[in-house]
Scaffold this motif. Structure first.
Motif, mmCIF file in Angstrom:
data_model
loop_
_atom_site.group_PDB
_atom_site.id
_atom_site.type_symbol
_atom_site.label_atom_id
_atom_site.label_comp_id
_atom_site.label_asym_id
_atom_site.label_seq_id
_atom_site.Cartn_x
_atom_site.Cartn_y
_atom_site.Cartn_z
ATOM 1 N N SER A 142 -31.446 -37.956 -13.626
ATOM 2 C CA SER A 142 -32.680 -39.487 -13.086
ATOM 3 C C SER A 142 -32.607 -40.321 -14.630
ATOM 4 C CB SER A 142 -34.322 -38.911 -12.635
ATOM 5 O OG SER A 142 -35.015 -39.584 -12.526
ATOM 6 N N ARG A 143 -32.686 -39.777 -15.562
ATOM 7 C CA ARG A 143 -32.627 -40.919 -15.933
ATOM 8 C C ARG A 143 -31.672 -41.698 -16.702
ATOM 9 N NH1 ARG A 143 -32.371 -39.010 -22.125
ATOM 10 N NH2 ARG A 143 -29.918 -38.360 -21.184
ATOM 11 N N ASP A 144 -30.630 -40.436 -16.551
ATOM 12 C CA ASP A 144 -29.022 -41.404 -17.240
ATOM 13 C C ASP A 144 -28.872 -41.589 -15.500
ATOM 14 O OD1 ASP A 144 -29.108 -39.527 -19.208
ATOM 15 O OD2 ASP A 144 -27.899 -38.365 -18.727
ATOM 16 N N ARG A 145 -29.094 -41.872 -14.520
ATOM 17 C CA ARG A 145 -28.608 -42.499 -13.025
ATOM 18 C C ARG A 145 -28.984 -43.736 -12.584
ATOM 19 N NH1 ARG A 145 -28.093 -38.135 -7.968
ATOM 20 N NH2 ARG A 145 -27.345 -39.873 -7.220
ATOM 21 N N LEU A 146 -30.497 -43.331 -13.213
ATOM 22 C CA LEU A 146 -31.217 -44.880 -13.141
ATOM 23 C C LEU A 146 -30.630 -45.796 -14.112
ATOM 24 C CD1 LEU A 146 -34.744 -44.279 -11.737
ATOM 25 C CD2 LEU A 146 -33.310 -44.815 -10.789
ATOM 26 N N ALA A 147 -29.981 -45.189 -15.694
ATOM 27 C CA ALA A 147 -29.781 -46.179 -16.146
ATOM 28 C C ALA A 147 -28.536 -46.739 -16.354
ATOM 29 C CB ALA A 147 -29.696 -46.043 -17.543
ATOM 30 N N ASP A 148 -27.216 -46.325 -15.833
ATOM 31 C CA ASP A 148 -25.998 -45.963 -14.942
ATOM 32 C C ASP A 148 -25.952 -47.098 -13.795
ATOM 33 O OD1 ASP A 148 -24.740 -44.432 -17.182
ATOM 34 O OD2 ASP A 148 -24.410 -42.883 -15.680
ATOM 35 N N GLU A 149 -27.138 -46.745 -12.999
ATOM 36 C CA GLU A 149 -27.321 -48.795 -12.125
ATOM 37 C C GLU A 149 -27.845 -49.402 -12.489
ATOM 38 O OE1 GLU A 149 -26.096 -48.393 -9.081
ATOM 39 O OE2 GLU A 149 -25.918 -45.641 -9.339
ATOM 40 N N VAL A 150 -28.516 -49.659 -12.843
ATOM 41 C CA VAL A 150 -29.637 -51.071 -13.645
ATOM 42 C C VAL A 150 -28.921 -51.178 -14.710
ATOM 43 C CG1 VAL A 150 -31.588 -50.293 -12.349
ATOM 44 C CG2 VAL A 150 -31.613 -50.101 -14.722
ATOM 45 N N GLN A 151 -28.419 -51.154 -15.542
ATOM 46 C CA GLN A 151 -27.588 -51.129 -16.653
ATOM 47 C C GLN A 151 -28.725 -51.765 -17.796
ATOM 48 O OE1 GLN A 151 -24.019 -51.382 -17.918
ATOM 49 N NE2 GLN A 151 -24.777 -49.672 -16.267
ATOM 50 N N ARG A 152 -30.105 -51.013 -17.943
ATOM 51 C CA ARG A 152 -31.086 -51.268 -18.757
ATOM 52 C C ARG A 152 -31.499 -49.193 -19.398
ATOM 53 N NH1 ARG A 152 -33.679 -54.950 -15.787
ATOM 54 N NH2 ARG A 152 -31.669 -55.939 -15.105
ATOM 55 N N PRO A 153 -31.979 -49.569 -20.159
ATOM 56 C CA PRO A 153 -33.042 -47.906 -20.682
ATOM 57 C C PRO A 153 -33.758 -47.790 -19.582
ATOM 58 C CG PRO A 153 -32.501 -49.390 -22.742
ATOM 59 C CD PRO A 153 -32.222 -50.079 -21.656
ATOM 60 N N ILE A 154 -34.385 -47.034 -19.319
ATOM 61 C CA ILE A 154 -35.127 -46.684 -18.476
ATOM 62 C C ILE A 154 -36.500 -45.711 -19.193
ATOM 63 C CG2 ILE A 154 -36.174 -45.163 -16.909
ATOM 64 C CD1 ILE A 154 -33.782 -46.507 -15.664
ATOM 65 N N ARG A 155 -37.558 -46.742 -19.479
ATOM 66 C CA ARG A 155 -38.572 -46.321 -20.153
ATOM 67 C C ARG A 155 -39.888 -45.907 -19.812
ATOM 68 N NH1 ARG A 155 -40.617 -51.572 -23.720
ATOM 69 N NH2 ARG A 155 -42.052 -50.109 -24.077
ATOM 70 N N SER A 156 -40.012 -46.295 -18.239
ATOM 71 C CA SER A 156 -41.690 -45.526 -17.808
ATOM 72 C C SER A 156 -41.002 -43.616 -16.806
ATOM 73 C CB SER A 156 -41.767 -46.661 -17.379
ATOM 74 O OG SER A 156 -43.379 -46.443 -16.575
ATOM 75 N N PHE A 157 -41.587 -43.674 -16.424
ATOM 76 C CA PHE A 157 -42.384 -42.412 -15.982
ATOM 77 C C PHE A 157 -43.208 -42.223 -14.797
ATOM 78 C CE2 PHE A 157 -41.635 -38.203 -14.169
ATOM 79 C CZ PHE A 157 -40.075 -37.558 -14.674
ATOM 80 N N ALA A 158 -42.750 -41.618 -14.201
ATOM 81 C CA ALA A 158 -43.977 -41.791 -12.608
ATOM 82 C C ALA A 158 -44.308 -39.957 -12.061
ATOM 83 C CB ALA A 158 -44.270 -41.859 -11.833
ATOM 84 N N TYR A 159 -44.743 -39.097 -12.856
ATOM 85 C CA TYR A 159 -44.433 -37.434 -12.182
ATOM 86 C C TYR A 159 -45.056 -37.360 -10.625
ATOM 87 C CZ TYR A 159 -45.606 -37.342 -17.172
ATOM 88 O OH TYR A 159 -45.239 -37.616 -18.017
ATOM 89 N N PRO A 160 -43.695 -37.339 -9.691
ATOM 90 C CA PRO A 160 -43.726 -36.558 -8.016
ATOM 91 C C PRO A 160 -45.246 -35.937 -8.059
ATOM 92 C CG PRO A 160 -41.888 -36.258 -9.080
ATOM 93 C CD PRO A 160 -42.527 -36.868 -10.458
ATOM 94 N N HIS A 161 -46.466 -36.702 -6.838
ATOM 95 C CA HIS A 161 -47.330 -36.242 -6.611
ATOM 96 C C HIS A 161 -48.370 -36.282 -7.784
ATOM 97 C CE1 HIS A 161 -45.625 -34.708 -3.338
ATOM 98 N NE2 HIS A 161 -44.319 -34.319 -3.818
#
Length: 253
Positions: free
Chosen positions: A145-164
């Motif tokens: 998830s981190r890698d795909r999002l970072a590739d899409e938005v071209q910036r580090p993904i610092r924050s996470f929200a746990y599903p449920h």
């Protein structure tokens, strides 16, 4: 959302004009409205500014169509958490209630949101509980998830929200190893200095909160009996979900 869903998911969406009233009341009360990572950075820097971090889960299309214009008009930012493996699809984890929430953002639309100044956070690759997954599967969910999002938005993904909202020591460790420095659960209480930065609690505005109601909620955190009971019961509930999944193939959320 343009309308309020029917129960049992009524509390999960606020119509745009009510959202505008709620956020306007917060700004009038002197709060700065930011994304979560920005709020964490301000606190770490010793800022005494009144800050409310705004977070939106899942990445529904109506965030782009209805929510983002409200934030832009008010000069506010936020963090949007996306389960990127579901991009462009219905929210399958909502079952028969998914049509009421509409589709999720496509990857192109997610890039639009990021370009507008909204922080993009990870919500795992797929929207399912992480605390009952085997270690290898857990690691894949968080890293992919981190890698795909970072590739899409071209910036580090610092924050996470746990599903449920479900997390535990192993889940938090996996999130940290993936390079996230903050993460949020549900909690329904105010964040304090004693809270783990990878388990930041959140308050939940609903269609029943006026602007004034939300200002009071942000000030005092609201009633705490039910959140306290849920925190106490969480380990036992995790064991029950884990056993159900292994013995009967049942996924309890």
């Amino acid at each position: 959302m343009s309308s309020v869903p029917e129960p049992p998911l009524r509390s999960l969406a606020v119509p745009p004009e009510l959202l505008r009233a709620q956020l306007t009341a917060l700004t009038a009360a002197g709060y700065r409205l930011t994304g979560l990572s920005e709020a964490v950075d301000l606190r770490a820097a010793g800022s005494v500014e009144k800050v409310v971090a705004l977070t939106f889960d899942d990445g529904y299309l109506d965030f782009l169509d209805a929510g983002l214009p409200v934030l832009t008009d008010l000069g506010a930012s936020a963090t949007l958490y996306m389960s990127v493996g579901h991009a462009g699809e219905p929210a399958s984890w909502l079952g028969p209630h998914a049509p009421a929430f509409g589709p999720l953002l496509t990857l192109g639309q997610l890039r639009e949101v990021a370009a507008a100044g909204i922080e993009i956070g990870s919500h795992s690759l797929l929207h399912h509980p992480l605390d009952v997954l085997p270690p290898a599967a857990l690691q894949r969910e968080v890293i992919d998830s981190r890698d795909r999002l970072a590739d899409e938005v071209q910036r580090p993904i610092r924050s996470f929200a746990y599903p449920h909202g479900y997390n535990g020591r192993a889940v938090r460790a996996a999130v940290a190893r993936a390079g996230h420095d903050n993460a949020c659960e549900v909690g329904r209480r105010l964040y304090t200095a004693s809270d783990h930065p990878l388990a930041i609690p959140r308050l939940q505005p609903t269609p029943d909160h006026s602007g004034a109601d939300l200002v009071r909620l942000v000030a005092d955190g609201g009633p705490q009996l039910v959140p306290r009971i849920k925190r106490t019961a969480q380990p036992a509930w995790r064991v029950a979900r884990l056993l159900a999944g292994r013995l009967f193939g049942v996924k309890l959320t």
